[in-house]
Design an enzyme around this catalytic site. Sequence first.
Site, mmCIF file in Angstrom:
data_model
loop_
_atom_site.group_PDB
_atom_site.id
_atom_site.type_symbol
_atom_site.label_atom_id
_atom_site.label_comp_id
_atom_site.label_asym_id
_atom_site.label_seq_id
_atom_site.Cartn_x
_atom_site.Cartn_y
_atom_site.Cartn_z
ATOM 1 N N GLU A 185 0.839 -1.229 0.053
ATOM 2 C CA GLU A 185 0.062 -0.061 0.051
ATOM 3 C C GLU A 185 0.757 1.167 0.048
ATOM 4 O OE1 GLU A 185 -2.590 0.276 3.148
ATOM 5 O OE2 GLU A 185 -3.719 -1.611 2.981
ATOM 6 N N GLU A 234 -13.672 5.492 -0.077
ATOM 7 C CA GLU A 234 -14.695 4.525 0.888
ATOM 8 C C GLU A 234 -15.285 5.264 1.911
ATOM 9 O OE1 GLU A 234 -12.705 0.499 1.085
ATOM 10 O OE2 GLU A 234 -10.849 1.639 0.453
ATOM 11 N N LYS A 240 -15.375 3.912 5.731
ATOM 12 C CA LYS A 240 -14.157 3.501 6.359
ATOM 13 C C LYS A 240 -14.240 4.221 7.754
ATOM 14 C CE LYS A 240 -10.427 2.253 5.267
ATOM 15 N NZ LYS A 240 -8.863 2.090 4.913
ATOM 16 N N GLU A 258 -9.136 8.858 5.858
ATOM 17 C CA GLU A 258 -9.332 7.429 5.420
ATOM 18 C C GLU A 258 -10.167 7.158 4.510
ATOM 19 O OE1 GLU A 258 -7.320 5.202 6.645
ATOM 20 O OE2 GLU A 258 -5.966 6.054 8.436
#
Length: 363
Positions: A265, A314, A317, A323
Amino acid sequence: MAMATSLMAALVLLTGLFTANLDVTGAESVGVCYGMLGNNLPSKWEVIELYKSNNIKRMRLYDPNQAALEALKGSNIEVMLGVPNSDLQSLSNPSNAESWVQRNVLTYWPSVRFRYIAVGNEVNPNDKSLSQYVLPALVNIFNAVRSAGLQDQIKISTAIDMTLIGNSYPPSAGSFRGDVRSYLDPIIGHLAWAKTPLLANIYSYFSYVGNPRDISLAYALFTSPSPIVWDQGRGYQNLFDALLDALYSSLENAGQPSLDVVVSESGWPSVGGFAASVDNARTYLTKLISHVQGGTPKRPGKAIETYLFALFDENQKTGAEIEKHFGLFSPNKQPKYPLSFGGERKIWDFSTEHNETISLKSM
């Protein structure tokens, strides 16, 4: 003269094909993580088409989502398949691991091209309720894959975060925290024996925002015009290289100098926190994609396999607001940044059926 012309044409063709091969190889060193923590995301089939239409050839999948695996069949996308942390205890039982591999891997192989299985993600070594099961689960999954004769095609590893490093400066002095060695040493020992890379989530963003007084934004964003740090004759022009080389040094100091690292990542948020902006994210991602083709000062000349985090913003999250904003694409599949994964520049065009194309990418 005709012979010389033919020879020159042949050399040009061979050079062009070699260049095309290098470009395609470079593009393929970068994948994208497919997270699903959103209530507004496209269907799995649409996502696979998004990968294909953008020439993204590698995917990190965080759990064996059956709809995603079905959609991946025949796509030729290489997959890093995750074992969720919640499954680690169960998979410390060998028979459960065999069943897991049968159900989630062998059922789909070779129509789905599994490249890695990531057994756990960022497990805290001091959380004994999880950490005690990582090595047994990893070994059991490895044995199940080996029993199927696929240990050379599918590598079994685990993904760590950079908090396991106690000292990262200068990079040559990198070392793991003392309190994690009893957890980590047997894992990296197994990975070295199995000739499998360690997976590491490396975020220049979090290192920068944790210490903006001593780390410049240009150093974090790959935009420094000259080296910022000199270490044993090696010049470091960006934070990403320094972090990765600190990890390599940590592995050396733990007795595993030959262990390779895959960056499982890396990314930069577009909103939601300090230094989170569309401009910064675009700069980081664009520079990272091109940069990872050439290695680090400590290990130059070899592309760094890297996975960009993440495909979408997203909205479900948990944790800090940032995030939710690491996506390369909005949930409506529109790109947030003009990133290129290949297929934009034609190198050869022998016919409408045969094209060679180029590009890059990473997190």
